[in-house]
Design an enzyme around this catalytic site. Structure first.
Site, PDB file in Angstrom:
ATOM      1  N   SER A  68     -11.465  -0.058   2.823  1.00 44.56           N
ATOM      2  CA  SER A  68     -10.813  -0.447   4.054  1.00 44.56           C
ATOM      3  C   SER A  68      -9.926   0.748   4.445  1.00 44.56           C
ATOM      4  O   SER A  68      -9.186   1.389   3.897  1.00 44.56           O
ATOM      5  CB  SER A  68      -9.734  -1.346   3.711  1.00 44.56           C
ATOM      6  OG  SER A  68     -10.559  -2.717   3.040  1.00 44.56           O
TER       7      SER A  68
ATOM      8  N   ARG B  10       0.941  -1.213  -0.106  1.00 47.20           N
ATOM      9  CA  ARG B  10       0.048  -0.109   0.095  1.00 47.20           C
ATOM     10  C   ARG B  10       0.821   1.500   0.070  1.00 47.20           C
ATOM     11  O   ARG B  10       0.728   2.342   0.690  1.00 47.20           O
ATOM     12  CB  ARG B  10      -0.800  -0.095   1.283  1.00 47.20           C
ATOM     13  CG  ARG B  10      -1.915  -1.165   1.147  1.00 47.20           C
ATOM     14  CD  ARG B  10      -2.874  -1.047   0.131  1.00 47.20           C
ATOM     15  NE  ARG B  10      -3.673  -2.341   0.297  1.00 47.20           N
ATOM     16  CZ  ARG B  10      -3.253  -3.750  -0.205  1.00 47.20           C
ATOM     17  NH1 ARG B  10      -2.144  -3.854  -0.779  1.00 47.20           N
ATOM     18  NH2 ARG B  10      -4.147  -4.516  -0.061  1.00 47.20           N
TER      19      ARG B  10
ATOM     20  N   GLU C 280      -5.249   3.674   6.369  1.00 49.49           N
ATOM     21  CA  GLU C 280      -4.809   3.739   4.845  1.00 49.49           C
ATOM     22  C   GLU C 280      -5.348   4.805   4.134  1.00 49.49           C
ATOM     23  O   GLU C 280      -4.551   5.456   3.411  1.00 49.49           O
ATOM     24  CB  GLU C 280      -5.669   2.386   4.206  1.00 49.49           C
ATOM     25  CG  GLU C 280      -5.198   1.997   2.896  1.00 49.49           C
ATOM     26  CD  GLU C 280      -5.724   0.782   2.557  1.00 49.49           C
ATOM     27  OE1 GLU C 280      -6.279   0.566   1.293  1.00 49.49           O
ATOM     28  OE2 GLU C 280      -5.639  -0.227   3.187  1.00 49.49           O
TER      29      GLU C 280
END
Length: 373
Positions: free
Chosen positions: A258, A180, A356
């Protein structure tokens, strides 16, 4: 909404004090007003805008690049000029019996791209179905799901380096991808991605369907079609079905997907946790590390459906934070719920969760402290 199309050099009045409402341009539906928005539909427009921006010292404000708004937490007032890359188009650049190279413009909807490639018999992106956002934002987070990451298929990124006002073609290595993570994420508001190149394969028997429930659901789709083994289309449909069951539609219940990354911990720490919590969900990683399912940690901490008004975790997927006061709730509401969840999980498991989505400060800079306003 103030929206300037840069088909010619931007006139000063398009960068006026008229505010642009971005409340409907972020999937978390956080209230946000920006100084101005510039919509870019081709690369020439960006060159022209930057030439004007460099000269217009009177109206110059910080630049902030906003794609589909699916992975950002915007402030109530954004004191910046918002650049929105909306270039469209998909083209084949090379093809053999085994693979096809395609170039995709930044403004193409990501999920629509996945569906299109599978329909064309170009495979590799099917596990990334139903991830919200636009193609240009995908490399920033190195999006991933069900055992596949964007970097697995990405060949290059064409991006504009805002500080030097120059175009660059970056290879996958140049992008410095991580979990990520990428150079674009670590250098926010430095790059504006205009197009992305992918190499996809044409082998319909090559699928990755062993992750979670995907194999069972994909096999069901294959059986319905009279096949003994799943094909990429079966995997894509399986993932769409699973995600729709677990994840809320941002149009119905605002969210940014998410919210927490799956933490990666040493194997010995995971083994200790496993002795106390045998059902803990983890996946082996290189270098004697284990990736732990953040959703499981949140749920076991008693926070499924919990949070602080009006931000709560989703009843079907604790990894997702949802906004129950769309266009009214602010980033500070998210910060309060985030801190509560992180602190509660840490108290129970001694594992620190990380956010995130990108935290945007009032001047368009990117913050990493949830208490920054």
């Amino acid at each position: 909404m103030t929206s300037a199309l840069c088909s010619k050099p931007i006139a000063p009045h398009t960068l006026s004090d008229d505010l642009a409402d971005l409340s409907y341009s972020n999937t978390m539906a956080l209230a946000c007003m920006a100084d101005s928005v510039v919509t870019l539909t081709d690369e020439v427009q960006l060159d022209e805008f930057m030439a004007y921006y460099e000269q217009d010292t009177q109206h110059r404000k910080p630049l902030f690049v906003l794609s589909g708004g699916s992975n950002v937490l915007l402030p109530a007032k954004l004191n910046a000029i918002v650049l929105r890359p909306q270039m469209r188009g998909i083209q084949v650049t090379a093809q053999t019996d085994f693979h096809v190279d395609i170039e995709v413009m930044a403004g193409e909807n990501w999920h629509d791209l996945v569906v299109h490639t599978v329909a064309q018999g170009w495979y590799g992106l099917e596990n990334l179905a139903l991830i919200p956002g636009l193609t240009g934002a995908a490399p920033i987070q190195n999006i991933g799901a069900y055992g596949v990451q964007l970097e697995d298929c990405l060949q290059y990124v064409r991006a504009y380096h805002l500080p030097s006002q120059t175009w660059h073609d970056l290879t996958a290595v140049d992008c410095e991808f991580g979990y990520r993570d990428s150079i674009f994420k670590r250098q926010p508001n430095t790059w504006l991605i205009s197009r992305v190149g992918f190499r996809l394969h044409t082998d319909a028997t090559k699928v990755l369907a062993s992750y979670g429930d995907v194999q069972t659901v994909a096999q069901s789709y294959a059986t319905q079609q009279g096949r003994t083994k799943p094909m990429p289309a079966d995997v894509m449909h399986a993932i769409i079905e699973i995600r729709q069951q677990k994840l809320p539609d941002p149009k119905q219940l605002p969210n940014c997907g998410s919210f927490f990354q799956n933490p990666i911990v040493p194997q010995d720490q995971f083994a200790t946790l496993q002795s106390s919590y045998p059902a803990i969900v983890g996946y082996p990683m290189p270098d004697a590390m284990t990736k732990v399912a953040a959703g499981w940690l949140i749920e076991q901490a008693g926070l499924k459906g919990g949070g602080i008004e009006p931000i709560f975790t989703h009843q079907q997927q604790a990894l997702v934070l949802t906004n129950h006061a769309p266009y009214i709730a602010t980033k500070q509401d998210v910060a309060a719920a985030q801190k509560y969840i992180i602190d509660t999980v840490y108290k129970k498991f001694a594992i620190q969760l990380s956010r995130e989505p990108v935290w945007v400060n009032a001047d368009g800079s990117i913050g990493y402290d949830e208490h920054v306003v």
